[in-house]
Design a protein around this motif. Structure first.
Motif, PDB file in Angstrom:
ATOM      1  N   MET A 267      -8.143 -15.579  56.570  1.00 50.09           N
ATOM      2  CA  MET A 267      -8.650 -14.204  56.570  1.00 50.09           C
ATOM      3  C   MET A 267      -7.554 -13.166  56.572  1.00 50.09           C
ATOM      4  N   ALA A 268      -6.335 -13.585  56.903  1.00 54.22           N
ATOM      5  CA  ALA A 268      -5.242 -12.647  57.188  1.00 54.22           C
ATOM      6  C   ALA A 268      -5.663 -11.711  58.319  1.00 54.22           C
ATOM      7  N   TYR A 269      -6.228 -12.325  59.352  1.00 53.74           N
ATOM      8  CA  TYR A 269      -6.753 -11.575  60.506  1.00 53.74           C
ATOM      9  C   TYR A 269      -5.607 -10.930  61.280  1.00 53.74           C
ATOM     10  N   ARG A 270      -5.884  -9.756  61.834  1.00 51.46           N
ATOM     11  CA  ARG A 270      -4.880  -8.998  62.579  1.00 51.46           C
ATOM     12  C   ARG A 270      -5.320  -8.785  64.023  1.00 51.46           C
ATOM     13  N   GLY A 271      -4.437  -9.117  64.955  1.00 51.24           N
ATOM     14  CA  GLY A 271      -4.708  -8.828  66.355  1.00 51.24           C
ATOM     15  C   GLY A 271      -5.450  -9.936  67.074  1.00 51.24           C
ATOM     16  N   ALA A 272      -6.088  -9.547  68.188  1.00 49.16           N
ATOM     17  CA  ALA A 272      -6.787 -10.509  69.040  1.00 49.16           C
ATOM     18  C   ALA A 272      -8.218 -10.718  68.562  1.00 49.16           C
ATOM     19  N   GLY A 273      -8.676 -11.948  68.672  1.00 53.17           N
ATOM     20  CA  GLY A 273     -10.061 -12.264  68.348  1.00 53.17           C
ATOM     21  C   GLY A 273     -10.514 -13.468  69.149  1.00 53.17           C
ATOM     22  N   THR A 274     -11.804 -13.595  69.298  1.00 53.09           N
ATOM     23  CA  THR A 274     -12.358 -14.751  70.009  1.00 53.09           C
ATOM     24  C   THR A 274     -13.479 -15.349  69.177  1.00 53.09           C
ATOM     25  N   ILE A 275     -13.366 -16.646  68.898  1.00 59.14           N
ATOM     26  CA  ILE A 275     -14.392 -17.352  68.137  1.00 59.14           C
ATOM     27  C   ILE A 275     -15.229 -18.151  69.122  1.00 59.14           C
ATOM     28  N   GLU A 276     -16.517 -17.827  69.185  1.00 58.77           N
ATOM     29  CA  GLU A 276     -17.402 -18.398  70.192  1.00 58.77           C
ATOM     30  C   GLU A 276     -18.258 -19.516  69.592  1.00 58.77           C
ATOM     31  N   PHE A 277     -18.390 -20.592  70.361  1.00 54.21           N
ATOM     32  CA  PHE A 277     -19.164 -21.757  69.935  1.00 54.21           C
ATOM     33  C   PHE A 277     -20.146 -22.189  71.018  1.00 54.21           C
ATOM     34  N   LEU A 278     -21.220 -22.794  70.595  1.00 51.47           N
ATOM     35  CA  LEU A 278     -21.992 -23.646  71.481  1.00 51.47           C
ATOM     36  C   LEU A 278     -21.465 -25.056  71.298  1.00 51.47           C
ATOM     37  N   TRP A 279     -21.361 -25.803  72.392  1.00 52.09           N
ATOM     38  CA  TRP A 279     -20.825 -27.162  72.350  1.00 52.09           C
ATOM     39  C   TRP A 279     -21.838 -28.094  72.983  1.00 52.09           C
ATOM     40  N   GLU A 280     -22.213 -29.122  72.281  1.00 54.72           N
ATOM     41  CA  GLU A 280     -23.174 -30.082  72.819  1.00 54.72           C
ATOM     42  C   GLU A 280     -22.876 -31.460  72.235  1.00 54.72           C
ATOM     43  N   ASN A 281     -22.809 -32.454  73.108  1.00 58.20           N
ATOM     44  CA  ASN A 281     -22.576 -33.846  72.692  1.00 58.20           C
ATOM     45  C   ASN A 281     -21.351 -33.995  71.804  1.00 58.20           C
ATOM     46  N   GLY A 282     -20.303 -33.276  72.169  1.00 54.50           N
ATOM     47  CA  GLY A 282     -19.038 -33.401  71.450  1.00 54.50           C
ATOM     48  C   GLY A 282     -18.932 -32.622  70.155  1.00 54.50           C
ATOM     49  N   GLU A 283     -19.975 -31.854  69.823  1.00 55.96           N
ATOM     50  CA  GLU A 283     -19.975 -31.083  68.577  1.00 55.96           C
ATOM     51  C   GLU A 283     -19.917 -29.582  68.852  1.00 55.96           C
ATOM     52  N   PHE A 284     -19.156 -28.867  68.015  1.00 56.55           N
ATOM     53  CA  PHE A 284     -19.056 -27.411  68.112  1.00 56.55           C
ATOM     54  C   PHE A 284     -19.960 -26.759  67.069  1.00 56.55           C
ATOM     55  N   TYR A 285     -20.569 -25.637  67.448  1.00 56.11           N
ATOM     56  CA  TYR A 285     -21.411 -24.869  66.528  1.00 56.11           C
ATOM     57  C   TYR A 285     -21.059 -23.385  66.678  1.00 56.11           C
ATOM     58  N   PHE A 286     -20.557 -22.790  65.609  1.00 55.75           N
ATOM     59  CA  PHE A 286     -20.173 -21.369  65.631  1.00 55.75           C
ATOM     60  C   PHE A 286     -21.373 -20.469  65.952  1.00 55.75           C
ATOM     61  N   ILE A 287     -21.173 -19.511  66.867  1.00 50.30           N
ATOM     62  CA  ILE A 287     -22.215 -18.516  67.104  1.00 50.30           C
ATOM     63  C   ILE A 287     -21.781 -17.109  66.695  1.00 50.30           C
ATOM     64  N   GLU A 288     -20.563 -16.717  67.041  1.00 53.54           N
ATOM     65  CA  GLU A 288     -20.109 -15.389  66.634  1.00 53.54           C
ATOM     66  C   GLU A 288     -18.611 -15.272  66.861  1.00 53.54           C
ATOM     67  N   MET A 289     -18.059 -14.195  66.313  1.00 50.36           N
ATOM     68  CA  MET A 289     -16.665 -13.868  66.573  1.00 50.36           C
ATOM     69  C   MET A 289     -16.591 -12.459  67.115  1.00 50.36           C
ATOM     70  N   ASN A 290     -15.874 -12.291  68.221  1.00 54.51           N
ATOM     71  CA  ASN A 290     -15.644 -10.965  68.789  1.00 54.51           C
ATOM     72  C   ASN A 290     -14.274 -10.474  68.349  1.00 54.51           C
ATOM     73  N   THR A 291     -14.273  -9.358  67.648  1.00 52.52           N
ATOM     74  CA  THR A 291     -13.040  -8.824  67.058  1.00 52.52           C
ATOM     75  C   THR A 291     -12.399  -7.814  68.013  1.00 52.52           C
TER      76      THR A 291
END
Length: 449
Positions: A267-291
């Motif tokens: 993305m050529a992302y700039r600065g701080a960001g947080t990528i949020e996931f739900l995690w269940e049974n060893g698997e990650f699922y993207f929910i949102e990103m806070n910029t």
């Protein structure tokens, strides 16, 4: 390129946090404040302070014109938005940059993309982040909703494309309830966000909330700083956060962290960001990103030794990341308790005058707060008044230190959530790290019974 004076477009503990980082870098600060915050600690400590309006946030902390005017009048060459308020408002970011003031945050186009949950999900999928099974985008009518739900299997979750905090979100257990609950979700979304667009995802039964901290320089270089476990929540609001997560192995951390970092490079992302996931049974699922910077960023700072606000300011000034991925190390364990001015178990707000205040102290204990004895907590804003963050060489040592720090901390004159945290760290599931995003609400219900 350098930054000499920063306007802090926020209030409370995060405004004070930004002020401290700036001063340690030799940068002057300008505090803006509503009339309700004239006596706030960050206003007292900043080099300059400007009143920008009356107590309602819409007339002060969300007032674009007032904040830009304050920046120009005071000669600021940068604006830091903190979190909340205007931190994820791409229009404000564009206005700041149009006035040739540095925006200490991501590029406006990335704020826009990740602020729309449908667009964010499409972008995340294209970047290789794992997604929760669901609709490819917005769901326009009931027939489409039925088809999507039948394909992924009930229960499903109808979610507003804009906003958050649990509004415009409905769990649908079976098809017979889809029409009614989808209508309710759309109505809530329209009322809360002015947009009734919804989409559908598979409802996960008992997941954890795990998020990865990322940083980019805007030029295609990016790193991750590990994960935070934010599963102890009430009504989708985080209560206690820890890093690292009790359930991830170092191999899982490295693998998923690299997936996130690579997405930010692409993305050529700039600065701080947080990528949020739900995690269940060893698997990650993207929910949102806070910029933006997260409330819980201090636990990451504790285990990495990196000042995230300082890094934000450096990147905004056009400097490279201060370390490479190979130089990022994770040591020990950190826990943050959000302390709110509210009844610890009914959660009723409790603004008012603080008659006595003594922050916890000692080795590896940090309190981020603008409180002082005699300060009056205004009723107009979020109820969070302090963050207690502790560090230990192990999770067990961290919890022991947290127990001591909570006993030591004194806030009198208002109700607060310290008693809730004292109860939480006595519970076997919390002590063992065996909890999900549903745990806290279920525990509160059992406690009331």
């Amino acid at each position: 390129m350098s930054i000499k004076r920063i306007l802090i477009a926020n209030r409370g503990e995060i405004a004070l946090r930004i002020h401290r980082a700036a001063h340690e870098m030799g940068i002057e600060t300008v505090a803006v404040h509503s009339t309700a915050d004239a006596d706030a600690m960050h206003v007292r400590l900043a080099d300059h302070a400007i009143c920008i309006g009356p107590p309602p946030a819409a007339d002060s902390y969300l007032n674009h014109a007032a904040i830009i005017s304050a920046a120009e009048i005071s000669g600021c060459d940068a604006i830091h938005p903190g979190y909340g308020f205007l931190s994820e408002n791409e229009k404000f970011a564009e206005i700041v940059e149009a006035h040739e003031i540095k925006w200490i945050g991501p590029k406006p186009e990335h704020i826009r993309t990740m602020g729309d949950k449908v667009a964010a999900k499409k972008t995340a999928g294209a970047l290789g982040l794992p997604l929760v099974p669901g609709s490819a985008g917005a769901v326009s009518d009931l027939d489409e909703a039925k088809a999507v739900s039948a394909e992924i299997g009930y229960p499903v979750l109808v979610k507003a494309a804009s906003g958050g905090g649990g509004r415009g979100m409905k769990v649908v257990p079976e098809e017979s309830q889809l029409e009614s609950l989808m209508s309710q979700a759309k109505s809530e979304a329209k009322s809360a966000f002015g947009d009734d667009t919804v989409y559908i995802e598979k409802y996960l039964g008992n997941p954890r909330h795990i998020e990865f901290q990322v940083f980019g320089d805007g030029e295609g270089n990016a790193i991750h700083l590990g994960e935070r476990d934010c599963s102890l929540q009430r009504r989708h609001q985080k209560v206690l956060e820890e890093a690292p997560s009790p359930v991830l192995s170092p191999e899982e951390r490295d693998r998923m962290g690299e997936v996130c970092a690579q997405a930010m490079r692409d993305m050529a992302y700039r600065g701080a960001g947080t990528i949020e996931f739900l995690w269940e049974n060893g698997e990650f699922y993207f929910i949102e990103m806070n910029t933006r910077l997260q409330v819980e960023h201090p636990v990451t700072e504790m285990i990495t030794g990196l000042d995230l606000v300082r890094e934000q300011i450096r990147i905004a000034a056009g400097k490279p990341l201060s370390l490479t991925q190979d130089e990022v190390t994770f040591t020990g364990h950190a826990i943050e308790c959000r302390i709110n001015a509210e009844d610890p178990f009914t959660f009723a707000p409790s603004p008012g005058k603080v008659t006595a205040y003594h922050p916890a102290g000692g080795m590896h204990v940090r309190v981020d707060s603008g409180l002082y004895a005699g300060y009056s907590i205004p009723p107009h804003y979020d109820s969070m008044i302090a963050k207690l963050i502790v560090y230990g060489r192990s999770r067990d040592k961290c919890i022991m230190r947290l127990r001591r720090a909570l006993e030591e901390m004194v806030i009198e004159g208002v109700k607060h959530s310290i008693p809730l945290h004292q109860e939480l760290i006595k519970q076997d599931d919390v002590l063992s790290g065996d909890y999900s995003i549903k745990w806290l609400e279920e525990w509160l219900k059992e406690r009331e019974a």
